[in-house]
Design an enzyme around this catalytic site. Structure first.
Site, PDB file in Angstrom:
ATOM      1  CB  SER A 153      -0.861   0.024   1.261  1.00  0.00           C
ATOM      2  OG  SER A 153      -1.591  -1.166   1.353  1.00  0.00           O
ATOM      3  CB  ALA A 199       5.869  -0.839  11.759  1.00  0.00           C
ATOM      4  CE  LYS A 200       4.164   0.941   4.120  1.00  0.00           C
ATOM      5  NZ  LYS A 200       2.867   0.770   3.502  1.00  0.00           N
ATOM      6  NE  ARG A 201       1.687   0.798  14.029  1.00  0.00           N
ATOM      7  CZ  ARG A 201       1.691  -0.403  13.481  1.00  0.00           C
ATOM      8  NH1 ARG A 201       1.725  -0.526  12.179  1.00  0.00           N
ATOM      9  NH2 ARG A 201       1.660  -1.491  14.227  1.00  0.00           N
ATOM     10  CG  ASN A 227       9.097   7.677  11.270  1.00  0.00           C
ATOM     11  OD1 ASN A 227       8.418   7.670  10.237  1.00  0.00           O
ATOM     12  ND2 ASN A 227       8.930   8.559  12.249  1.00  0.00           N
TER      13      ASN A 227
END
Ligand code: GLU
Length: 283
Positions: A11, A255-257, A259
């Protein structure tokens, strides 16, 4: 026998990190080893979070890592009609209902469930009068799958199984009995974007002829409900391989969140794709 077909389905809500690199390489190398097909799919239905710039970065990063994929790339946002058709099939069979509740209302209903009960939402439809009034007022609504209606339609869930060649987060492996009730009445179509993840992914995996799904263990639980959607929509069930998730030096899952260090950061730091591939366990 169908040709081994698998995919990587990011995504574009952020930059890819090493965990994505591992996932994409896992699917790509499995396709190569089987003499099969590797497909890249851009899962961009969440227009509130997806950005074209992230999609460009994903394509660049994967090419840098040495991956190649079939063209054209399927972008979910361009195929809403396919998801709406599947939604209509579910609605026609009385398996979906309109949900006008806000997130807060859903959370409050779940919190007020009797103590010790599994916290899976199953609010059900409003009375026809109430629903008609809200529709008249133009109130927005989501579509939810009714687990109870699905259970009745299939005569129970005991025939719903899937083959797990990797492992779930608790080591689940082999033939797994799907238990879709654990997730409750999932959203099929969001109020804001008109479709939701489980429906889009299930429809696409079938339309694109996936025989094998290779993805992170964090999506193992999603398989229970996706297996149910396959049964309700008359779609085939692929073989699943959920792979372990990568952790950073601090022991926290990438995780992307949070960073996590992106592939772009690694490129800028001068790491070669060969080094990264080896580091991730691929030749
Ligand atoms: N688009 C999902 C994600 O980025 C992956 C969906 C899937 O592999 O089934 O987490």
């Amino acid at each position: 026998m169908s040709v081994f077909t698998t995919r990587f389905a990011p995504s574009p809500t952020g930059l890819l990190h090493r965990g994505h690199g591992f996932s994409a390489l896992s699917a790509f190398s499995a396709a190569r080893a089987a003499g099969g097909r590797f497909i890249l799919r851009i899962e961009d239905i969440d227009t509130t979070r997806c950005r074209p710039g992230f999609e460009t970065a994903i394509l660049e990063d994967l090419a840098w890592l040495g991956l190649s994929w079939e063209h054209p790339v399927r972008r979910q946002s361009e195929h809403m009609a396919d998801y709406l058709k599947a939604l209509q099939t579910l609605c026609d069979q009385g398996l979906a209902y309109r949900c006008f509740r806000t997130r807060r209302e859903v959370a409050m209903e779940m919190a007020s469930a009797p103590h010790g009960q599994v916290q899976a939402f199953s609010g059900g439809a409003l009375s026809p009068d109430d629903e008609a009034q809200r529709l008249d007022r133009g109130e927005p609504f989501a579509w939810r799958l009714s687990i109870e209606a699905a259970r009745t339609r299939l005569g129970g869930f005991s025939d719903l199984t899937f083959l797990e060649e990797g492992a779930g987060l608790d080591g689940q492996n082999g033939w797994i009995a799907a238990d879709p009730a654990r997730t409750g009445d999932i959203i099929l179509a969001r109020k804001d974007v008109g479709v939701a993840y489980h429906l889009a992914v299930t429809v696409d995996d079938a339309l694109q002829g996936m025989t094998n799904i290779i993805r992170g263990q964090d999506l193992f639980e999603a398989t229970h409900i996706q297996r149910l959607l396959q049964a309700l929509l008359g779609l085939p069930t692929p073989v699943y391989r959920h792979h372990p998730l990568l952790h950073g030096a601090d022991g926290v899952r990438l995780a992307k969140r949070h960073n996590a260090e992106s592939l772009q950061d690694l490129r800028t730091a001068g790491i070669s794709p060969n080094t990264l591939r080896k580091d991730l366990g691929f030749d």
